[in-house]
Design an enzyme around this catalytic site. Structure first.
Site, PDB file in Angstrom:
ATOM      1  N   PRO A 188       2.322  -2.432  85.461  1.00  0.00           N
ATOM      2  CG  PRO A 188       2.491  -0.141  85.157  1.00  0.00           C
ATOM      3  CD  PRO A 188       1.496  -1.254  85.191  1.00  0.00           C
ATOM      4  N   GLY A 211       2.880  -1.136  93.243  1.00  0.00           N
ATOM      5  CA  GLY A 211       2.442  -1.591  94.552  1.00  0.00           C
ATOM      6  C   GLY A 211       1.671  -2.896  94.548  1.00  0.00           C
ATOM      7  CB  THR A 235       4.761  -7.250  95.864  1.00  0.00           C
ATOM      8  OG1 THR A 235       5.067  -7.730  94.550  1.00  0.00           O
ATOM      9  CG2 THR A 235       5.203  -8.268  96.886  1.00  0.00           C
ATOM     10  CB  SER A 260      -1.306   2.438  69.378  1.00  0.00           C
ATOM     11  OG  SER A 260      -1.671   1.456  70.299  1.00  0.00           O
ATOM     12  CE  LYS A 289      -2.154   3.480  73.583  1.00  0.00           C
ATOM     13  NZ  LYS A 289      -2.869   2.850  72.464  1.00  0.00           N
TER      14      LYS A 289
END
Length: 819
Positions: free
Chosen positions: A386, A390, A392, A708, A751
């Site tokens: 997501p 970090g 990049t 799910s 989750k």
């Protein structure tokens, strides 16, 4: 035109003898009684023989040689016919024209090379009547064709003759290659028939056009068509003359420019200025010092040689110079030395990034193999996760750990293939691709190359950049990467490519297959707190001009910001909120206002305002049909509640909450399973027909989909139909089948973290997901009880209590009326 006049050189005759040879008296037409009964037919290529005209013919085919030798020993009379196709080696009747010219062999010569050349003169036109023999050569009966020019000269005949002679005179003036004897020959021709034959024979035209002239019986018609052909030739010669004159003028201008450039060069040398030649010499000297492949060096020197012949004022000159400068600026076989201190590398990675153990281990593994082997093709890593985790910035740390140069290329929104592969030099404004440009900027052939947002590459009519990346990111192909602008192969195999992506679904399948996917999941609250303390707070203090002693953040303050003001897997919004607090402190210091140097959770609320997000917490189990599920999103894991309600009706089903097709199918599968197993749950089948069911997932404005929520929906429906309580502080995730099997799902770590944040104590998962739990750090699952199940019955036994809810529905049923 007038090629036959060169015949004088071949037969060693002087001009008078040549004129006599082409005199119409000598070329007088034959009469039918003068012809043999069987006439041998000689096919010729590339020319047409006309009556009265003398031409040399080189005979090479065996059939033709036999024919010529036999005729030369006899009456020397043969029939000459043009071939339709010059490539036909053994022409039959259908391969030659039907009309030709009776000819007399004047002389036969055997040349030193073995070929036989004959000098023949046309006599009369004929038409093939009947073929008598085909072996040893073609023999046929013929019909002579008469010359239709009137014997008495008329005004029309005189006019056409004069026009033909005038046109021939113009051709002689425009074509200096024709010998001057041609004009003498023309002046001695008075017979209009022979004049048309002579000019037709020497006309610069195709064989088919000459044959057309030969086949025309009417002399005036033939002369008129010949005049048209000659006028066309005059126009072509005049155009050719104009072009040659213009080219000659351009050459004179170039010579003038060269002279002026030489003078300019002398002046520049006197003034100490660098001229074009000096620039080329400097480039050549730099090229001699380069360590590059031999074929590239050869190509570079060839380009410099080409530039040295160019006019510096031309438009192509700066383009060629830019290309040569690019070649010499690229770091061919130039590498930075890798640092193989693995402990130092691990220390750098740990210092710059908290967590990410899997990624760090992969980099250390790469360094270890490189250290042992001293040679390894660069792996293609893809950091998937997501936003804000970090991905990049990890590239900079890897470059620092490896002691390599760092370059980054953003692929978001790139839709032109030329961005990757470059433009061809023939285009205006052509440039190399971003890959080569960044390699040039890095001044090293082994940098750490970040391909940012590779999942956001798009395509349009200008090409598909994702397909162009296939060669870049294939370890077996990128050693010979071909850039359209560069024109020579460049070795990218030593480059450490690291791609970043938020989603794998939008990456080209073939491109995804070439990369090693490393998943970066979201951070836990504890990890975010540590990242904020070690990285974000010091960074924001420095960016806002604050000293380390000006302000301190209490741990509760950081926790408050994380829980109440951000909702993300990464730490990007967390950094923004810390920056807002730092700006508030900076303002207080600048305005000399009093402020508390220790930021607590209370100060956070005063500075940032009311909390923007409600913490997702378990909401109790007093109401039937409410079950807590776990979901994965691009910003991390979340809990969601599935609510079900029953009302008197006719068995209608309603699904709400912007559910996708997958979740709708999960609801249908759950209802079907309950109907099939109603007896096991103690349900009356009438409840499905006489009560309407409504399934709702709150936050209706947010679209929801994914495999799910199967066991969550089933538990919710079982609870509402049985009115039994759901176990408190319990969450679940998994998909179901109609047979009652529980299937595994993805995003387990995210989750589990969402469940911890929400205060969940127990989680139900598929047994297959046990492997995912083993990959999660023990500190993340500490305090959680995880139940692994294989069937729906196990889920219901764990989730549903025997106890009924406080206010259960009292089901009433209406008996069906018999017809």
């Amino acid at each position: 035109m007038f090629n036959q006049l060169l015949l004088s050189d071949l037969v060693q005759e002087d001009q008078e003898e040549l004129i006599q040879m082409i005199n119409p008296e000598e070329g007088e037409e034959l009469k039918k009684e003068d012809l043999p009964e069987e006439l041998a037919i000689l096919p010729i290529r590339n020319t047409v023989l006309f009556p009265g005209v003398v031409i040399p013919i080189t005979v090479g085919r065996q059939k033709s040689i036999k024919l010529v030798k036999k005729a030369y020993k006899g009456d020397r009379i043969i029939g000459v016919v043009a071939q339709k196709n010059v490539k036909t080696e053994d022409p039959a009747l259908e391969d030659i024209y039907n009309i030709g010219t009776v000819a007399k062999i004047i002389k036969m010569l055997v040349l030193p090379d073995g070929n036989t050349t004959i000098i023949i003169q046309g006599k009369s036109r004929f038409e093939i009547d009947t073929v008598l023999e085909e072996e040893p050569f073609l023999t046929a009966k013929i019909n002579l064709l008469e010359n239709s020019f009137p014997k008495k000269s008329t005004k029309e005949t005189k006019a056409i003759v004069q026009s033909l002679k005038d046109a021939a005179g113009k051709i002689l003036k425009l074509n200096p290659e024709i010998p001057q004897e041609a004009q003498v020959a023309l002046d001695n021709i008075s017979d209009p028939g022979f004049l048309t034959h002579f000019l037709s024979s020497n006309l610069n035209a195709e064989v088919a056009d000459k044959q057309k002239l030969l086949e025309i019986n009417d002399g005036m018609t033939r002369a008129t068509l010949l005049l048209e052909q000659m006028l066309k030739e005059i126009q072509l010669l005049e155009l050719k003359h104009d072009i040659q004159k213009k080219v000659h003028t351009d050459i004179d201008a170039q010579q003038r420019d060269y002279y002026l450039r030489q003078q300019l060069k002398v002046l520049q040398d006197e003034l100490g200025q660098d001229g074009p030649d000096q620039e080329i010499d400097q480039l050549r000297a730099r090229g001699d010092e380069k360590k590059w492949p031999q074929e590239v060096k050869k190509h570079f020197n060839k380009e410099l040689d080409k530039i040295s012949r160019m006019n510096p004022a031309s438009a192509e000159y700066p383009v060629a110079m830019n290309y040569a400068e690019l070649l010499v600026d690229l770091p061919w076989d130039e590498f930075t030395e890798d640092n193989f201190d693995l402990k130092r590398a691990k220390k750098i990675l740990d210092k710059d990034h908290f967590g990410m153990e899997k990624v760090k281990d992969r980099i250390i593994e790469y360094l270890a193999v490189l250290k042992l082997k001293q040679n390894m093709k660069g792996p293609i890593l893809c950091l998937y996760g997501p936003p804000g985790v970090g991905k990049t910035s990890l590239g900079k740390s890897i470059a620092s750990a490896l002691n390599r140069q760092y370059v980054r290329m953003s692929l978001g929104g790139v839709h032109d293939e030329a961005e990757i592969r470059g433009h061809r030099k023939t285009y205006i404004g052509a440039l190399p691709g971003k890959i080569i440009q960044n390699i040039k900027k890095a001044k090293s052939s082994n940098p750490v190359f970040i391909l940012d947002e590779i999942d956001k590459v798009s395509s349009d009519f200008r090409g598909d950049p994702a397909s162009a990346l296939l060669e870049v990111l294939d370890p077996e192909q990128n050693s010979t990467f071909a850039d359209n602008y560069l024109e020579v192969d460049y070795d990218l195999s030593k480059v450490l490519f690291i791609a970043t992506a938020n989603s794998l679904e939008t990456i080209h399948p073939a491109l995804r297959d070439r990369m090693e996917i490393i998943s970066l999941s979201g951070y836990t609250q504890e990890e975010k707190t540590e990242i904020a303390k070690k990285h974000l707070v010091p960074k924001q203090k420095k960016e806002h001009g604050l000293k380390s002693t000006d302000v301190k953040f209490h741990k509760k303050a950081l926790t408050k910001i994380i829980d109440g003001y951000t909702r993300e897997s990464g730490v990007r919004n967390l950094e923004r909120q810390i920056g807002s607090v730092a700006r508030h402190v900076a303002k207080s210091i600048a305005m000399e206002e009093e402020f508390d140097k220790t930021i607590t959770d209370k100060e956070v609320v005063e500075i940032l305002g009311s909390e923007r997000f409600d913490k997702e917490l378990y909401q109790g189990n007093d109401i039937a049909g409410v079950v807590t599920g776990l979901a994965w999103t691009q910003v991390g894991g979340e809990i969601l509640f599935i609510e079900s309600s029953l009302s008197k009706g006719k068995g209608k089903l309603t699904l709400s909450g912007q559910l996708g097709d997958v979740m709708k199918e999960s609801a249908m599968a759950a209802i079907s399973y309950l109907k099939a197993n109603a007896d096991d749950l103690g349900l009356d089948h009438k409840v499905f027909d006489q009560y309407d069911l409504h399934v709702h997932v709150p936050a209706g404005a947010v679209p929801k989909d994914g495999p799910s929520a199967g066991i969550t929906m089933l538990t919710s429906l079982a609870s509402i139909y049985t009115q039994r309580k759901v176990k408190s502080k319990l969450a679940m995730t998994g998909e179901i089948t109609l047979r009652g099997k529980v299937l595994p799902v993805g995003g387990i770590k995210e989750k589990v973290l969402a469940a911890r944040r929400a205060g969940i104590n127990e989680i139900i998962l598929s047994s297959t997901n046990k492997r995912d739990i083993k990959e999660i750090d023990d500190r993340y699952v500490k305090g959680l009880t995880i139940h692994y199940v294989d069937t729906v019955d196990e889920v219901l036994n764990l989730a549903l209590l025997k106890e009924k809810v406080k206010k259960p529905i009292k089901f009433t049923f209406t008996e069906a009326k018999e017809n």
